[in-house]
Design a protein around this motif. Structure first.
Motif, short mmCIF file in Angstrom:
data_model
loop_
_atom_site.label_atom_id
_atom_site.label_comp_id
_atom_site.label_asym_id
_atom_site.label_seq_id
_atom_site.Cartn_x
_atom_site.Cartn_y
_atom_site.Cartn_z
N UNK A 10 0.84 -1.20 0.00
CA UNK A 10 0.00 0.00 0.00
C UNK A 10 0.87 1.26 0.00
N UNK A 11 1.92 1.24 0.79
CA UNK A 11 2.86 2.37 0.83
C UNK A 11 3.55 2.52 -0.52
N UNK A 12 3.93 1.41 -1.11
CA UNK A 12 4.56 1.42 -2.42
C UNK A 12 3.61 2.01 -3.48
N UNK A 13 2.35 1.61 -3.43
CA UNK A 13 1.37 2.14 -4.37
C UNK A 13 1.16 3.64 -4.17
N UNK A 14 1.13 4.08 -2.91
CA UNK A 14 0.99 5.52 -2.64
C UNK A 14 2.18 6.30 -3.17
N UNK A 15 3.35 5.74 -3.04
CA UNK A 15 4.56 6.40 -3.56
C UNK A 15 4.51 6.50 -5.08
N UNK A 16 4.01 5.45 -5.72
CA UNK A 16 3.86 5.46 -7.19
C UNK A 16 2.91 6.58 -7.60
N UNK A 17 1.80 6.69 -6.91
CA UNK A 17 0.82 7.74 -7.23
C UNK A 17 1.43 9.11 -7.01
N UNK A 18 2.20 9.28 -5.92
CA UNK A 18 2.85 10.56 -5.65
C UNK A 18 3.80 10.93 -6.77
N UNK A 19 4.59 9.97 -7.22
CA UNK A 19 5.54 10.22 -8.30
C UNK A 19 4.81 10.59 -9.60
N UNK A 20 3.73 9.87 -9.89
CA UNK A 20 2.96 10.17 -11.10
C UNK A 20 2.35 11.57 -11.03
N UNK A 21 1.88 11.96 -9.87
CA UNK A 21 1.32 13.31 -9.71
C UNK A 21 2.39 14.38 -9.87
N UNK A 22 3.59 14.10 -9.39
CA UNK A 22 4.70 15.04 -9.53
C UNK A 22 5.04 15.23 -11.00
N UNK A 53 11.90 13.43 -21.65
CA UNK A 53 12.31 13.16 -20.28
C UNK A 53 11.12 12.79 -19.40
N UNK A 54 10.00 13.47 -19.59
CA UNK A 54 8.83 13.13 -18.78
C UNK A 54 8.28 11.75 -19.16
N UNK A 55 8.36 11.40 -20.43
CA UNK A 55 7.93 10.06 -20.85
C UNK A 55 8.83 8.99 -20.24
N UNK A 56 10.11 9.24 -20.27
CA UNK A 56 11.06 8.31 -19.67
C UNK A 56 10.80 8.19 -18.17
N UNK A 57 10.55 9.31 -17.53
CA UNK A 57 10.29 9.30 -16.09
C UNK A 57 9.05 8.48 -15.77
N UNK A 58 7.98 8.66 -16.56
CA UNK A 58 6.76 7.88 -16.33
C UNK A 58 7.03 6.39 -16.48
N UNK A 59 7.77 6.03 -17.50
CA UNK A 59 8.09 4.62 -17.70
C UNK A 59 8.99 4.11 -16.57
N UNK A 60 9.91 4.94 -16.12
CA UNK A 60 10.79 4.56 -15.01
C UNK A 60 10.01 4.32 -13.73
N UNK A 61 8.98 5.13 -13.49
CA UNK A 61 8.14 4.94 -12.31
C UNK A 61 7.47 3.58 -12.36
#
Length: 108
Positions: A10-22, A53-61
């Motif tokens: 759950x914490x991992x999923x929240x972190x993923x969502x936070x990164x996607x929002x950023x 770079x943003x596309x790469x970042x999304x894929x990296x997340x």
């Protein structure tokens, strides 16, 4: 033990969502584009680099989340996780470097 894995996931999923929002906020603000333009990069080149770079970042997340999920589910031992993380990170960093280098090379 199962409850700990569920909480960790759950914490991992929240972190993923936070990164996607950023990333979404950076895209909305045009943050990378503005930074590149302030250094003298042409607006078209800056926009292209930002998009890549943003596309790469999304894929990296997504890749990062998959790798961490495997560890949390117990599919990877800690040593295996660290080794796979090391390989993933090196490849990811090299990919980011190639994209930036190609964009600047075409701009020159």
């Amino acid at each position: 033990m199962n409850i700990f894995r569920r909480v960790a996931h759950a914490v991992l999923d929240l972190e993923k969502v936070r990164c996607e929002k950023t990333v979404k906020l950076f895209r909305k603000l045009g943050l990378y584009r503005r930074i590149l333009e302030s250094t003298g990069t042409e607006p078209e080149v800056a926009a292209a680099i930002e998009l890549q770079m943003l596309s790469i970042t999304e894929e990296g997340i997504l890749e990062q989340h998959k790798l961490c999920s495997r560890f949390v589910r117990g599919e990877l031992a800690f040593a295996e996780f660290v080794q796979e993380w090391k390989v993933w990170y090196a490849e990811y960093a090299a990919w980011c470097d190639r994209v930036s280098l190609d964009a600047f090379r075409h701009a020159a």
